[in-house]
Design an enzyme around this catalytic site. Structure first.
Site, PDB file in Angstrom:
ATOM      1  CE1 TYR A 117      -8.750  -8.343  -0.743  1.00  0.00           C
ATOM      2  CE2 TYR A 117      -8.576  -6.065  -1.493  1.00  0.00           C
ATOM      3  CZ  TYR A 117      -8.406  -7.419  -1.730  1.00  0.00           C
ATOM      4  OH  TYR A 117      -7.902  -7.846  -2.931  1.00  0.00           O
ATOM      5  CG  ASP A 177      -4.251  -1.659   3.926  1.00  0.00           C
ATOM      6  OD1 ASP A 177      -4.057  -0.704   3.143  1.00  0.00           O
ATOM      7  OD2 ASP A 177      -4.695  -2.761   3.565  1.00  0.00           O
ATOM      8  CE  LYS A 210      -8.203   0.519  -3.632  1.00  0.00           C
ATOM      9  NZ  LYS A 210      -8.549  -0.267  -2.489  1.00  0.00           N
TER      10      LYS A 210
HETATM   11  C1  LIG Z   1      -7.762  -1.700  -2.421  1.00  0.00           C
HETATM   12  C2  LIG Z   1      -7.130  -2.087  -1.166  1.00  0.00           C
HETATM   13  C3  LIG Z   1      -6.025  -2.944  -1.124  1.00  0.00           C
HETATM   14  C4  LIG Z   1      -5.488  -3.640  -2.344  1.00  0.00           C
HETATM   15  O1  LIG Z   1      -5.006  -2.765  -3.301  1.00  0.00           O
HETATM   16  P1  LIG Z   1      -4.838  -3.297  -4.821  1.00  0.00           P
HETATM   17  O2  LIG Z   1      -4.205  -2.149  -5.522  1.00  0.00           O
HETATM   18  O3  LIG Z   1      -6.234  -3.625  -5.278  1.00  0.00           O
HETATM   19  O4  LIG Z   1      -3.992  -4.503  -4.782  1.00  0.00           O
HETATM   20  C5  LIG Z   1      -5.413  -3.185   0.088  1.00  0.00           C
HETATM   21  N1  LIG Z   1      -5.880  -2.616   1.205  1.00  0.00           N
HETATM   22  C6  LIG Z   1      -6.950  -1.801   1.218  1.00  0.00           C
HETATM   23  C7  LIG Z   1      -7.388  -1.184   2.502  1.00  0.00           C
HETATM   24  C8  LIG Z   1      -7.623  -1.522   0.036  1.00  0.00           C
HETATM   25  O5  LIG Z   1      -8.696  -0.744   0.060  1.00  0.00           O
END
Ligand SMILES: *Cc1c(COP(=O)(O)O)cnc(C)c1O
Length: 437
Positions: A155, A250, A278
């Site tokens: 994701y 990511d 995060k």
């Molecule tokens: C949480 C997450 C996102 C998205 O971040 P948001 O702040 O919710 O938009 C993208 N990539 C990874 C790997 C994530 O865990």
């Protein structure tokens, strides 16, 4: 202060949460502002949170929980950490937004760049979604190519290009892709099985000269936890270079969680671009992307690739992020986190063995998943062999015992630095009951 409620609850009293959910569903789609919170995937409804402290949450009915969601990642030093609150209070007194540069933005960018050396330059945004979306635009501009390679079950936020076999929220709710994403756009995204280097090699032979970026969660968190096989990440590094594509890590979830320098530090890989979120916001809305200077200098206003944000670099978010990253630089922090995580993971494996459950416990510093399946978890397909109804029943028992576990099979649980030995022991005791049933 936590709301008053039944001390030592034996069954949950959820009157107020049930009423709140009814009310909420009338004005907010599905009653929540992010789908997984609805608890639909575990055939349940959400509890509404009134208060948090350390490793605990309290709902509006006064029930107390040991929290393994940690706001889905940011709360690595626990809720209401005194240093983070102090930094926020100090920032708050100076105002909430300026729409002009402030020193805290440089301080956080410098901190990130020093701790994650591949991020030679950093641009702050407001969420992980914005970070990945912007990184891909930049990769396309830099390479003058259009295709992106991602991996099934990874994701990368909810931008259009990534909603192809995108794990967690979508897997949880059984949505393969999403209406509203133009076919023309999803055709620019190639999704391949995680940990399958030969699939990437094949794609690179067919489309290599059109690929702008390979984007990957270096450790998958959004299908539940999946670890990279030996050689997978270095293989991606080599293939990206060979294709002339950028490697984008990511690390929105893994950044400052699996190690102080992220998964890239832990596995010794230098990506071209990295996305963060995060943890770097200390619980406030934040994201960042960064990487090679020659690439980042293409971002406006130093270059032509447009990207902007009214509240980007929010002084409050910067203050909370700086405070949290400072705490994470103390000696032994990640050893402590790893020891705590191992205690939980080893305990879970032990219980699985004792109760003869077909079960895979997958973990890495700060992240744990329990999959109810006999199959080894190497990719999204193997994660999907899990018995999600067994997971739902387990989740409900955990809630009844005061353990707030992520309400989806396809999410990671997060261990924080303030989970106590007693927290972990109580959690294991609750799992023991749940898995016997
Ligand atoms: C949480 C997450 C996102 C998205 O971040 P948001 O702040 O919710 O938009 C993208 N990539 C990874 C790997 C994530 O865990």
């Amino acid at each position: 202060m936590p709301p008053a409620g039944a001390a030592n609850q034996t069954i949950l009293h959820l009157t107020k949460s049930r009423l709140a959910f009814e009310r909420s569903q009338k004005v907010i789609p599905g009653g929540v502002n992010s789908p997984v919170r609805s608890c639909k995937a575990v055939n349940s409804t959400p509890v509404f949170i009134a208060y948090s402290d350390g490793s605990n949450l309290w709902d509006i009915d006064g029930n107390q929980y040991i929290d393994y969601v940690g706001a889905w990642g940011p709360m690595i030093v626990g809720h209401r950490h005194p240093r983070v609150l102090e930094a926020l209070e100090e920032a708050l007194l100076k105002g909430t937004a300026y729409g002009a540069p402030c020193l805290a933005e440089i301080e956080l960018a410098e901190l990130i760049s020093r701790l994650v050396p591949s991020m030679e330059m950093v641009r702050m945004v407001n969420s992980g979604t914005e970070a990945t979306m912007s990184a891909v635009r930049l990769a396309r501009a830099f390479t003058k190519r259009s295709l992106i390679i991602k991996f099934d079950g990874c994701y990368h936020g909810h931008a259009d290009s990534f909603l192809v076999k995108a794990g967690s929220g979508l897997a949880t709710l059984g949505i393969a892709s999403s209406p509203g994403v133009p076919e023309e756009l999803s055709q620019l995204t190639i999704s391949l099985p995680y940990n399958d280097l030969s699939a990437v090699e094949k794609a690179s032979k067919e489309h290599g000269d059109k690929v702008a970026a390979i984007i990957v969660e270096p450790v998958v968190g959004n299908s539940g936890v999946i670890l990279p096989k030996e050689g997978f990440l270095s293989g991606l590094r080599n293939l990206a270079t060979k294709m002339g594509a950028l490697l984008v890590f990511d690390e929105v979830m893994t950044g400052f969680r699996v190690a102080l320098n992220g998964a890239q530090g832990k596995f010794g890989i230098r990506p071209d671009l990295t996305c963060l979120g995060k943890i770097i916001g200390g619980g406030l809305p934040v994201g960042a992307y960064g990487g090679r200077k020659d690439i980042m200098e293409m971002v406006a206003p130093s270059g032509p690739v447009y990207q902007a944000g009214t509240l980007s670099g929010s002084p409050l978010a910067m203050a909370a992020g700086i405070a949290q990253l400072k705490l994470l630089q103390a000696p032994q922090i990640y050893q402590t986190l790893e020891t705590l995580t191992n205690k939980l993971a080893d305990g879970l494996k032990e219980i699985a063995k004792k109760t003869s459950q077909p079960c895979q416990v997958v973990s890495i510093t700060g992240m744990v998943s329990v999959f109810f399946t006999k199959e080894k978890i190497v990719d999204f397909a193997s994660a999907q062999t899990s018995d999600t109804s067994k997971f739902a029943r387990t989740w409900q028992t955990l809630m009844d015992k005061g353990v707030y576990w992520p309400p989806s099979q396809f999410e990671s649980a997060f261990v924080s630095l303030v989970h106590s030995q007693k927290d972990i022991e109580e959690t294991l005791a609750a799992f023991q009951v749940a898995m016997k049933a």
